[in-house]
Write a protein that holds these residues in place. Structure first.
Motif, PDB file in Angstrom:
ATOM      1  N   MET A 102      16.799 -14.770  22.904  1.00 53.59           N
ATOM      2  CA  MET A 102      15.455 -14.624  23.482  1.00 53.59           C
ATOM      3  C   MET A 102      15.524 -14.813  24.977  1.00 53.59           C
ATOM      4  SD  MET A 102      11.929 -16.598  22.484  1.00 53.59           S
ATOM      5  CE  MET A 102      12.488 -18.214  22.972  1.00 53.59           C
ATOM      6  N   SER A 103      14.815 -13.980  25.733  1.00 60.41           N
ATOM      7  CA  SER A 103      14.805 -14.116  27.179  1.00 60.41           C
ATOM      8  C   SER A 103      14.164 -15.442  27.570  1.00 60.41           C
ATOM      9  CB  SER A 103      14.047 -12.946  27.817  1.00 60.41           C
ATOM     10  OG  SER A 103      12.819 -12.736  27.175  1.00 60.41           O
ATOM     11  N   VAL A 104      14.785 -16.119  28.523  1.00 62.46           N
ATOM     12  CA  VAL A 104      14.388 -17.471  28.892  1.00 62.46           C
ATOM     13  C   VAL A 104      12.955 -17.502  29.416  1.00 62.46           C
ATOM     14  CG1 VAL A 104      14.880 -19.383  30.444  1.00 62.46           C
ATOM     15  CG2 VAL A 104      16.757 -18.151  29.366  1.00 62.46           C
ATOM     16  N   GLY A 105      12.171 -18.444  28.900  1.00 58.88           N
ATOM     17  CA  GLY A 105      10.816 -18.641  29.388  1.00 58.88           C
ATOM     18  C   GLY A 105       9.837 -17.561  28.958  1.00 58.88           C
ATOM     19  N   GLN A 106      10.234 -16.690  28.045  1.00 59.47           N
ATOM     20  CA  GLN A 106       9.377 -15.597  27.632  1.00 59.47           C
ATOM     21  C   GLN A 106       9.102 -15.686  26.135  1.00 59.47           C
ATOM     22  OE1 GLN A 106       8.090 -13.641  29.846  1.00 59.47           O
ATOM     23  NE2 GLN A 106       9.358 -14.138  31.617  1.00 59.47           N
ATOM     24  N   ARG A 107       8.198 -14.835  25.657  1.00 54.59           N
ATOM     25  CA  ARG A 107       7.870 -14.789  24.232  1.00 54.59           C
ATOM     26  C   ARG A 107       9.048 -14.248  23.432  1.00 54.59           C
ATOM     27  NH1 ARG A 107       7.257  -9.788  22.379  1.00 54.59           N
ATOM     28  NH2 ARG A 107       7.199  -8.124  23.909  1.00 54.59           N
ATOM     29  N   GLN A 108       9.083 -14.589  22.154  1.00 53.10           N
ATOM     30  CA  GLN A 108      10.061 -14.002  21.240  1.00 53.10           C
ATOM     31  C   GLN A 108       9.494 -12.682  20.736  1.00 53.10           C
ATOM     32  OE1 GLN A 108      13.246 -14.856  19.946  1.00 53.10           O
ATOM     33  NE2 GLN A 108      13.015 -12.773  19.187  1.00 53.10           N
ATOM     34  N   PRO A 109      10.183 -11.559  20.998  1.00 54.89           N
ATOM     35  CA  PRO A 109       9.661 -10.273  20.517  1.00 54.89           C
ATOM     36  C   PRO A 109       9.546 -10.249  18.994  1.00 54.89           C
ATOM     37  CG  PRO A 109      11.443  -9.941  22.107  1.00 54.89           C
ATOM     38  CD  PRO A 109      11.426 -11.398  21.761  1.00 54.89           C
ATOM     39  N   GLU A 110       8.528  -9.569  18.496  1.00 55.05           N
ATOM     40  CA  GLU A 110       8.379  -9.393  17.059  1.00 55.05           C
ATOM     41  C   GLU A 110       9.513  -8.519  16.549  1.00 55.05           C
ATOM     42  OE1 GLU A 110       6.104 -10.594  14.882  1.00 55.05           O
ATOM     43  OE2 GLU A 110       5.295 -11.840  16.487  1.00 55.05           O
ATOM     44  N   PRO A 111      10.064  -8.828  15.364  1.00 50.86           N
ATOM     45  CA  PRO A 111      11.107  -7.956  14.800  1.00 50.86           C
ATOM     46  C   PRO A 111      10.601  -6.532  14.663  1.00 50.86           C
ATOM     47  CG  PRO A 111      10.937 -10.001  13.555  1.00 50.86           C
ATOM     48  CD  PRO A 111       9.768  -9.978  14.499  1.00 50.86           C
ATOM     49  N   LEU A 112      11.493  -5.568  14.848  1.00 52.08           N
ATOM     50  CA  LEU A 112      11.088  -4.185  14.645  1.00 52.08           C
ATOM     51  C   LEU A 112      11.380  -3.777  13.200  1.00 52.08           C
ATOM     52  CD1 LEU A 112      13.736  -2.055  14.557  1.00 52.08           C
ATOM     53  CD2 LEU A 112      13.813  -2.657  16.968  1.00 52.08           C
ATOM     54  N   ARG A 113      10.739  -2.717  12.775  1.00 48.67           N
ATOM     55  CA  ARG A 113      10.931  -2.204  11.416  1.00 48.67           C
ATOM     56  C   ARG A 113      11.832  -0.982  11.475  1.00 48.67           C
ATOM     57  NH1 ARG A 113       6.573   0.710   7.542  1.00 48.67           N
ATOM     58  NH2 ARG A 113       7.554   0.293   5.521  1.00 48.67           N
ATOM     59  N   ARG A 114      12.909  -1.026  10.711  1.00 50.33           N
ATOM     60  CA  ARG A 114      13.868   0.071  10.690  1.00 50.33           C
ATOM     61  C   ARG A 114      14.071   0.526   9.245  1.00 50.33           C
ATOM     62  NH1 ARG A 114      16.761  -1.679   8.502  1.00 50.33           N
ATOM     63  NH2 ARG A 114      18.167  -3.042   9.630  1.00 50.33           N
ATOM     64  N   ILE A 115      13.861   1.822   8.993  1.00 48.96           N
ATOM     65  CA  ILE A 115      13.946   2.397   7.658  1.00 48.96           C
ATOM     66  C   ILE A 115      15.232   3.207   7.551  1.00 48.96           C
ATOM     67  CG2 ILE A 115      12.799   3.860   5.948  1.00 48.96           C
ATOM     68  CD1 ILE A 115      11.230   1.341   6.764  1.00 48.96           C
TER      69      ILE A 115
END
Length: 203
Positions: A1-14
């Motif tokens: 995770m980038s320091v001091g930033q939000r955790q990105p939501e997981p992406l959906r891969r089919i």
């Protein structure tokens, strides 16, 4: 995770595959649909300023081993690409294996960027969300916006997130396909090699 930033939501891969009898396309459940993000390692060992998700990768070209299990294709020879990708997720890299390709999504938070670096890859890229400035080590720059496509041919570059905060919370999202290349050679036979620490050299 980038320091001091939000955790990105997981992406959906089919992922799709073939029914072993009819040959019709079906959805594969070998690997879960959710793909998590992790810190983008540029430069290595330093705090990350962006995140990536390894949506898929392959280890051969052309891609081999896509056949499902049948009486003529044993389990050990079937779905080799999915098996390779599944094993890659234990220690993912955003870049491609030596003889394969990598499908990677990069997210850069508002106010951040990706420092100058060079990979020995040919990169297809599409800006999915946001606006970025693509900076080359020559000093040349271009602004890329949502929907723009770029091709990087083993060249040194950096990314500056120019997305406005009101647009997708200021997040820049880029879709990449990394592919292997032959070495780039310059006058006198000088080889242009991979360097993920270019920003440190310039500091």
């Amino acid at each position: 995770m980038s320091v001091g930033q939000r955790q990105p939501e997981p992406l959906r891969r089919i992922i799709t595959t073939h029914d072993s009898t009819s040959g019709r396309a079906i959805f594969s459940d070998t690997v879960g649909e959710q793909v998590s993000f992790t810190g983008f390692p540029v430069p290595p060992g330093k705090p990350t300023t962006s995140d990536y998700a390894l949506a898929y990768n392959t280890s051969t070209f052309p891609v081999q081993g896509l056949s499902p299990v049948t009486s003529t294709t044993p389990e050990s020879k079937a779905n080799l690409d999915v098996k390779h990708y599944q094993s890659s997720l234990f220690d993912p890299s955003p870049l491609n294996p030596p003889n394969g390709t990598s499908c990677t999504i990069v997210e850069v938070p508002w106010g951040s960027g990706v420092p100058m670096h060079r990979t020995t890859t040919l990169d297809y890229g599409v800006i999915i969300d946001g606006t970025t400035e693509l900076v080359l080590d020559s000093g040349e720059k271009k602004i890329l916006k949502k929907g723009d496509v770029f091709v990087q041919r083993g060249t040194a570059h950096a990314w500056r997130n120019m997305t406005e905060k009101k647009d997708n919370s200021g997040v820049l999202r880029v879709f990449f396909v990394f592919q292997p290349i032959e070495q780039v050679r310059l006058e006198g036979g000088k080889v242009v090699d991979q360097d993920l620490n270019l920003s440190l050299h310039e500091a």
